[in-house]
Design a protein around this motif. Structure first.
Motif, PDB file in Angstrom:
ATOM      1  N   HIS A 128       0.817  -1.220   0.000  1.00 54.98           N
ATOM      2  CA  HIS A 128       0.000   0.000   0.000  1.00 54.98           C
ATOM      3  C   HIS A 128       0.855   1.275   0.000  1.00 54.98           C
ATOM      4  O   HIS A 128       0.531   2.259  -0.679  1.00 54.98           O
ATOM      5  N   HIS A 132       1.108   4.476  -2.865  1.00 53.55           N
ATOM      6  CA  HIS A 132       0.851   5.915  -2.657  1.00 53.55           C
ATOM      7  C   HIS A 132       1.803   6.761  -3.519  1.00 53.55           C
ATOM      8  O   HIS A 132       1.426   7.778  -4.068  1.00 53.55           O
ATOM      9  N   SER A 175       0.755   9.902   5.274  1.00 51.09           N
ATOM     10  CA  SER A 175      -0.633   9.450   5.359  1.00 51.09           C
ATOM     11  C   SER A 175      -1.077   9.404   6.813  1.00 51.09           C
ATOM     12  O   SER A 175      -0.373   9.878   7.693  1.00 51.09           O
ATOM     13  N   ASP A 343      -6.699   7.053   0.242  1.00 55.96           N
ATOM     14  CA  ASP A 343      -6.727   5.639  -0.140  1.00 55.96           C
ATOM     15  C   ASP A 343      -7.696   5.347  -1.284  1.00 55.96           C
ATOM     16  O   ASP A 343      -8.858   5.763  -1.244  1.00 55.96           O
TER      17      ASP A 343
END
Ligand code: KG4
Ligand code: ZN
Length: 373
Positions: A128, A132, A175, A343
């Motif tokens: 993940h 990004h 994040s 996200d």
């Protein structure tokens, strides 16, 4: 190559269909559908993992069906259409396997494994955090891809410049769960330079928002409030943690404590909250920019790719543009379009399309504490 991608690491349930042609570095997004359980978490002032996982179960199939149908410009929610699309159009399925909340991750990973088995498709597991950064390779049809001036940040232009980020570059992930600096020589060859020792930048904003009674997640509200007073005099100043250290580490939990002490005996008027928001943003953004520029200087590179929910903040992008470019005259700074900052599954598909490394479905496991290897 067409990829169905799925992202369920936290409180968003997202599915997308992306396409990459042989000749193109950019990734085209054919559909990107995101459901969020944010409203539920707003009532508890933060995410309770079991609540997030329960909502993932509800959303996962409708979101996948919708993404498949929309990628063929079919807007009704027919499972039959989606079935045909998955069977005939899709070459591989990508899924976030970490990091994230275990309950949330499991829903996406196990759903994708089931679909891959049933439809005989290869699976591409995606980190993940890396996704990004590679959200910057999505073809957004906007000049926003490279921050050029304040105008370009806020306004899409009619004739976007097809500028591609190129290696090597410094990647900054900011994040809700992470703050990390990396040096990328290629998509697979990268070095982790440093990260937060405690709270992530977004987490700090959200926790400080709670102290100020702002709605969750607080990042967007803090941005709005700070902007409302940006031209007036502000006497409040908070410390920028680790600003003077010559490593690439960050620390934001002390800032939360400092704000907590500051507000303890104050009457929180609207004006005071706005001023605190301004000072908090200033303290966080200063250190993010300084360490990123420091990394560019150390590694002799002038391309910066930003990613993660906090980069939805236009003030941060504007400050990056101003400060980094004054110190690195050749700097090229990229940030994903807003909808690909927070996200979403399109960024998972984009990473998978750029680095399509498959793994047998029965060897893929949800990995909540996945980091950089
Ligand atoms: O990347 P993301 O959607 O989820 C994680 O992987 O954590 O980031 C969510 C974080 C939250 O902390 C939220 O407050 C922050 O991104 N955020 C913002 C803005 N929009 C979202 N922070 C500052 N300004 C914004 N406009
Ligand atoms: Zn994220």
């Amino acid at each position: 190559m067409k990829i169905l991608s799925v992202e369920t690491s936290c409180d968003e349930t997202s599915a997308a269909v992306v396409e990459r042609s042989e000749s193109d570095q950019f990734i085209k997004v054919l559909s990107n559908i995101t459901a969020t359980s944010l409203a539920i978490h707003a009532t508890t002032g933060g995410i309770i993992p079991e609540n997030a996982a329960r909502e993932q179960v509800k959303f996962i199939m409708p979101v996948i069906v919708k993404a498949l149908n929309e990628s063929r410009s079919t807007n009704h929610e027919s499972w039959e259409e989606a079935y045909n699309s998955l069977k005939n159009d899709i070459d591989a399925i990508a899924v976030t396997y970490g990091p994230g909340l275990i309950g949330s991750l499991l829903i996406g990973v196990e759903t994708v494994k089931t679909l891959a088995f049933a439809f005989d498709k290869p699976v591409i597991p995606v980190n993940h955090l890396l996704a990004h950064i590679f959200a910057n390779f999505i073809d957004t049809n906007m000049s926003l891809r490279e921050i050029e001036d304040d105008e370009a940040i806020s306004k899409p232009t009619a004739n976007p410049k097809p500028l591609t980020p190129s290696f090597p570059f410094i990647g900054l992930i900011v994040s809700g769960g992470h703050t990390d600096l990396l040096y990328f020589e290629s998509i697979e060859k990268y070095t982790w330079l440093g990260g937060t020792r405690d709270d992530a930048a977004g987490e700090a904003l959200d926790k400080i928002g709670r102290l100020l009674n702002l709605p969750y997640p607080a990042g967007p509200e803090i941005e709005k409030r700070a902007k409302s007073i940006q031209n007036s005099k502000n006497n409040i100043k908070f410390h920028s943690p680790l600003l003077a250290s010559d490593d690439f580490d960050f620390s934001f939990s002390g800032l939360k404590a400092e704000v907590s002490r500051f507000v303890a005996e104050k009457d929180l008027t609207n004006k005071l909250i706005n001023e605190i928001c301004y000072a908090v943003q200033d303290a966080i953004f200063k250190v993010l920019i300084k360490k990123t520029v420091q990394a560019c200087v150390k590694y002799g590179c002038s391309t910066i790719l930003l990613g993660g929910g906090v980069t939805a903040n236009k003030t941060l992008l504007g400050e990056f543009n101003l400060t980094a470019k004054s110190q690195l005259p050749n700097a090229k700074i990229f940030a994903p379009e807003r909808q690909y900052s927070t996200d979403n599954a399109a960024m998972i598909g984009a990473y998978a399309a750029l680095n399509p490394k498959t793994k047998p479905w029965n060897k893929i496991e949800s990995t909540p504490d996945l980091y950089f290897n």
